[in-house]
Design a protein around this motif. Structure first.
Motif, PDB file in Angstrom:
ATOM      1  N   ASN A 182      33.449  31.707  39.803  1.00 24.01           N
ATOM      2  CA  ASN A 182      33.997  30.430  39.346  1.00 24.01           C
ATOM      3  C   ASN A 182      35.315  30.653  38.614  1.00 24.01           C
ATOM      4  OD1 ASN A 182      34.478  28.147  37.475  1.00 24.01           O
ATOM      5  ND2 ASN A 182      32.531  27.380  38.230  1.00 24.01           N
ATOM      6  N   ALA A 183      35.332  31.627  37.698  1.00 20.60           N
ATOM      7  CA  ALA A 183      36.536  31.905  36.924  1.00 20.60           C
ATOM      8  C   ALA A 183      37.660  32.420  37.817  1.00 20.60           C
ATOM      9  CB  ALA A 183      36.230  32.922  35.825  1.00 20.60           C
ATOM     10  N   MET A 184      37.305  33.190  38.838  1.00 25.43           N
ATOM     11  CA  MET A 184      38.323  33.686  39.769  1.00 25.43           C
ATOM     12  C   MET A 184      38.952  32.530  40.528  1.00 25.43           C
ATOM     13  SD  MET A 184      36.119  36.972  41.046  1.00 25.43           S
ATOM     14  CE  MET A 184      37.047  37.274  42.552  1.00 25.43           C
ATOM     15  N   GLY A 185      38.129  31.589  40.965  1.00 28.03           N
ATOM     16  CA  GLY A 185      38.669  30.417  41.658  1.00 28.03           C
ATOM     17  C   GLY A 185      39.578  29.605  40.766  1.00 28.03           C
ATOM     18  N   ASN A 186      39.202  29.473  39.492  1.00 27.49           N
ATOM     19  CA  ASN A 186      40.041  28.734  38.562  1.00 27.49           C
ATOM     20  C   ASN A 186      41.366  29.444  38.341  1.00 27.49           C
ATOM     21  OD1 ASN A 186      40.353  26.609  36.351  1.00 27.49           O
ATOM     22  ND2 ASN A 186      40.579  28.486  35.172  1.00 27.49           N
ATOM     23  N   THR A 187      41.337  30.785  38.326  1.00 29.69           N
ATOM     24  CA  THR A 187      42.575  31.555  38.151  1.00 29.69           C
ATOM     25  C   THR A 187      43.515  31.332  39.321  1.00 29.69           C
ATOM     26  OG1 THR A 187      41.437  33.247  36.845  1.00 29.69           O
ATOM     27  CG2 THR A 187      43.513  33.874  37.879  1.00 29.69           C
ATOM     28  N   ILE A 188      42.964  31.337  40.525  1.00 29.10           N
ATOM     29  CA  ILE A 188      43.800  31.072  41.702  1.00 29.10           C
ATOM     30  C   ILE A 188      44.421  29.685  41.597  1.00 29.10           C
ATOM     31  CG2 ILE A 188      43.731  30.641  44.182  1.00 29.10           C
ATOM     32  CD1 ILE A 188      43.700  33.557  43.505  1.00 29.10           C
ATOM     33  N   GLY A 189      43.623  28.698  41.159  1.00 29.41           N
ATOM     34  CA  GLY A 189      44.137  27.341  41.017  1.00 29.41           C
ATOM     35  C   GLY A 189      45.201  27.228  39.941  1.00 29.41           C
ATOM     36  N   SER A 190      45.180  28.145  38.979  1.00 23.94           N
ATOM     37  CA  SER A 190      46.153  28.087  37.884  1.00 23.94           C
ATOM     38  C   SER A 190      47.516  28.629  38.296  1.00 23.94           C
ATOM     39  CB  SER A 190      45.628  28.889  36.682  1.00 23.94           C
ATOM     40  OG  SER A 190      44.443  28.320  36.186  1.00 23.94           O
ATOM     41  N   ILE A 191      47.567  29.377  39.387  1.00 24.68           N
ATOM     42  CA  ILE A 191      48.862  29.866  39.868  1.00 24.68           C
ATOM     43  C   ILE A 191      49.494  28.726  40.656  1.00 24.68           C
ATOM     44  CG2 ILE A 191      50.048  31.662  41.165  1.00 24.68           C
ATOM     45  CD1 ILE A 191      47.640  33.439  40.787  1.00 24.68           C
ATOM     46  N   SER A 192      50.128  27.840  39.956  1.00 27.33           N
ATOM     47  CA  SER A 192      50.655  26.620  40.570  1.00 27.33           C
ATOM     48  C   SER A 192      51.942  26.896  41.330  1.00 27.33           C
ATOM     49  CB  SER A 192      50.905  25.569  39.485  1.00 27.33           C
ATOM     50  OG  SER A 192      51.817  26.061  38.523  1.00 27.33           O
ATOM     51  N   ALA A 193      52.405  25.890  42.026  1.00 24.83           N
ATOM     52  CA  ALA A 193      53.680  25.987  42.728  1.00 24.83           C
ATOM     53  C   ALA A 193      54.803  26.191  41.713  1.00 24.83           C
ATOM     54  CB  ALA A 193      53.925  24.714  43.532  1.00 24.83           C
ATOM     55  N   TYR A 194      55.915  26.702  42.216  1.00 18.26           N
ATOM     56  CA  TYR A 194      57.033  26.986  41.326  1.00 18.26           C
ATOM     57  C   TYR A 194      57.466  25.737  40.570  1.00 18.26           C
ATOM     58  CZ  TYR A 194      61.427  28.832  39.655  1.00 18.26           C
ATOM     59  OH  TYR A 194      62.464  29.238  38.846  1.00 18.26           O
ATOM     60  N   VAL A 195      57.652  25.869  39.275  1.00 17.47           N
ATOM     61  CA  VAL A 195      58.040  24.743  38.430  1.00 17.47           C
ATOM     62  C   VAL A 195      59.557  24.701  38.331  1.00 17.47           C
ATOM     63  CG1 VAL A 195      57.853  23.725  36.138  1.00 17.47           C
ATOM     64  CG2 VAL A 195      55.901  24.929  37.118  1.00 17.47           C
ATOM     65  N   ALA A 196      60.124  23.535  38.556  1.00 12.73           N
ATOM     66  CA  ALA A 196      61.578  23.394  38.490  1.00 12.73           C
ATOM     67  C   ALA A 196      62.098  23.786  37.108  1.00 12.73           C
ATOM     68  CB  ALA A 196      61.979  21.954  38.789  1.00 12.73           C
ATOM     69  N   TYR A 262      72.421  25.795  34.897  1.00 14.79           N
ATOM     70  CA  TYR A 262      71.246  25.628  35.735  1.00 14.79           C
ATOM     71  C   TYR A 262      70.755  26.972  36.256  1.00 14.79           C
ATOM     72  CZ  TYR A 262      68.044  23.363  38.960  1.00 14.79           C
ATOM     73  OH  TYR A 262      66.917  22.954  39.603  1.00 14.79           O
ATOM     74  N   GLN A 263      71.715  27.831  36.653  1.00 14.19           N
ATOM     75  CA  GLN A 263      71.335  29.148  37.150  1.00 14.19           C
ATOM     76  C   GLN A 263      70.655  29.979  36.067  1.00 14.19           C
ATOM     77  OE1 GLN A 263      75.166  30.429  38.592  1.00 14.19           O
ATOM     78  NE2 GLN A 263      74.657  29.912  40.728  1.00 14.19           N
ATOM     79  N   THR A 264      71.161  29.849  34.829  1.00 11.99           N
ATOM     80  CA  THR A 264      70.529  30.565  33.712  1.00 11.99           C
ATOM     81  C   THR A 264      69.105  30.078  33.495  1.00 11.99           C
ATOM     82  OG1 THR A 264      72.674  30.863  32.630  1.00 11.99           O
ATOM     83  CG2 THR A 264      70.696  31.091  31.251  1.00 11.99           C
ATOM     84  N   SER A 265      68.944  28.762  33.534  1.00 10.39           N
ATOM     85  CA  SER A 265      67.617  28.201  33.367  1.00 10.39           C
ATOM     86  C   SER A 265      66.710  28.596  34.527  1.00 10.39           C
ATOM     87  CB  SER A 265      67.691  26.676  33.266  1.00 10.39           C
ATOM     88  OG  SER A 265      66.413  26.126  33.056  1.00 10.39           O
ATOM     89  N   LEU A 266      67.292  28.653  35.719  1.00 13.85           N
ATOM     90  CA  LEU A 266      66.529  29.054  36.897  1.00 13.85           C
ATOM     91  C   LEU A 266      65.982  30.471  36.727  1.00 13.85           C
ATOM     92  CD1 LEU A 266      65.779  28.202  39.840  1.00 13.85           C
ATOM     93  CD2 LEU A 266      67.836  29.423  40.557  1.00 13.85           C
ATOM     94  N   ALA A 267      66.850  31.358  36.228  1.00 15.10           N
ATOM     95  CA  ALA A 267      66.420  32.740  36.008  1.00 15.10           C
ATOM     96  C   ALA A 267      65.327  32.813  34.948  1.00 15.10           C
ATOM     97  CB  ALA A 267      67.608  33.603  35.613  1.00 15.10           C
ATOM     98  N   ASN A 268      65.490  32.042  33.877  1.00 11.54           N
ATOM     99  CA  ASN A 268      64.479  32.045  32.817  1.00 11.54           C
ATOM    100  C   ASN A 268      63.147  31.504  33.319  1.00 11.54           C
ATOM    101  OD1 ASN A 268      66.354  33.067  31.013  1.00 11.54           O
ATOM    102  ND2 ASN A 268      66.922  31.053  30.205  1.00 11.54           N
ATOM    103  N   SER A 269      63.231  30.414  34.091  1.00 14.00           N
ATOM    104  CA  SER A 269      62.012  29.828  34.620  1.00 14.00           C
ATOM    105  C   SER A 269      61.317  30.799  35.565  1.00 14.00           C
ATOM    106  CB  SER A 269      62.331  28.521  35.343  1.00 14.00           C
ATOM    107  OG  SER A 269      61.164  27.934  35.867  1.00 14.00           O
TER     108      SER A 269
END
Length: 325
Positions: A182-196, A262-269
């Protein structure tokens, strides 16, 4: 003596922290324990059916409604003789197709209170003659394998009903394996799509620009001074229509500054995402390894039991062969 709770033991075995909103939740953990009781009992009885009595209980019936048995394993039925509640006659199992003839006094298959019978239909056991409420004088007592469905996460680990203490640790292992999955499945779900990425200044998100109601220069572009989507249009207007190359240069410099930020923020993100991804990956791998080990121990116990049973059977067969020789 009561031991620690199931929850505490499973947390110690898995290093998970379990509560009402965790993965798994306490409710899910209770479901795993109930499933574990059933799984352990079924595995053991498949190897050592003679141990069924260790998982059994008695239920008294005094009506014709039958008794539903989830396990489907009936060990025995007795019925009072109608005159004395202490005079219990053993009941023979018959086919459900013979139940009508067993109630017919004119049939050779008729069963009386002195030679009762029982049959199984669906999940239920029925006794013939029908039990009745007669001061226990017409009761039927059914002995059968039962699975404790009341076990819960907060119970002490020695409180499973109809279950030998020597096998209760296996239930903890089973539930621990399920909790880790169960915890492994939740971990996979927590790796979300890239955040802008978010470009911020003093906590203000500059990628989410709002109308400041500024009423300065107006080149017929809506909010051209704050909406970055119109900046290239504004620069083009300065070059092509106004031919104000100095102003166009300043506009392009503004665009360049924005892109750099924006590029700096992109790198940080991206760095934050990579760090989180590494953490999730590390956690997932640890849980996967732990699950593999616990499950191997769980299944290995039954494999060892099966091997010992086969060895005993072989030794018994060899001893019998020697006696014949």
């Amino acid at each position: 003596m009561a031991q620690g709770t199931f929850e505490a033991q499973i947390e110690g075995m898995t290093s998970l922290t379990i509560d009402g909103s965790s993965s798994p939740t306490q409710t899910e953990l209770t479901d795993y324990l109930v499933d574990g009781v059933r799984d352990v009992a079924c595995r053991i009885l498949a190897i050592n059916p003679e141990e069924a009595v260790l998982f059994s209980r008695n239920s008294t019936e005094n009506d014709a409604n039958g008794l539903e048995i989830q396990s489907g394993i009936v060990l025995g039925v007795v019925r009072a003789n109608g005159d004395d509640a202490t005079k219990l006659n053993p009941a023979d199992q018959i086919s459900s197709s013979d139940r009508f003839r067993a109630k017919d006094p004119d049939s050779l298959h008729f069963r009386s209170k002195y030679n009762p019978a029982y049959y199984v239909s669906g999940k239920s056991v029925f006794t013939i003659p029908d039990p009745a409420d007669n001061s226990n004088k017409d009761d039927a007592i059914i002995t059968y394998v039962d699975y404790d469905a009341t076990v819960a996460f907060g119970d002490a680990t020695d409180t499973i009903d109809y279950f030998p203490d020597k096998y209760q640790g296996l239930v903890v292992q089973y539930a621990s394996c399920r909790a880790l999955l169960n915890a492994m499945g939740n971990t996979i779900g927590s790796i979300s799509a890239y955040v802008a990425p978010v470009i911020s200044d003093s906590g203000v998100d500059l990628t989410t620009m709002t109308d400041s109601n500024w009423s300065g220069l107006d080149f017929d572009f809506d909010d051209e001074n704050i909406d970055y989507r119109t900046w290239f249009q504004a620069a083009g207007d300065m070059i092509q229509r106004q031919e104000d190359f100095e102003l166009a240069g300043a506009q392009l410099e503004k665009i360049s500054t924005y892109i750099t930020a924006y590029q700096t923020s992109l790198a940080n993100s991206g760095a934050v995402f990579d760090k989180n991804f590494q953490k999730f990956t590390s956690d997932y791998q640890w849980m996967a390894d732990r699950h593999q080990r616990l499950y191997a121990e769980y299944v290995g116990y039954f494999n060892t039991m099966q091997g010992q049973k086969q060895q005993m059977m072989q030794q018994a067969a060899q001893a019998q062969e020697r006696r014949r020789g």
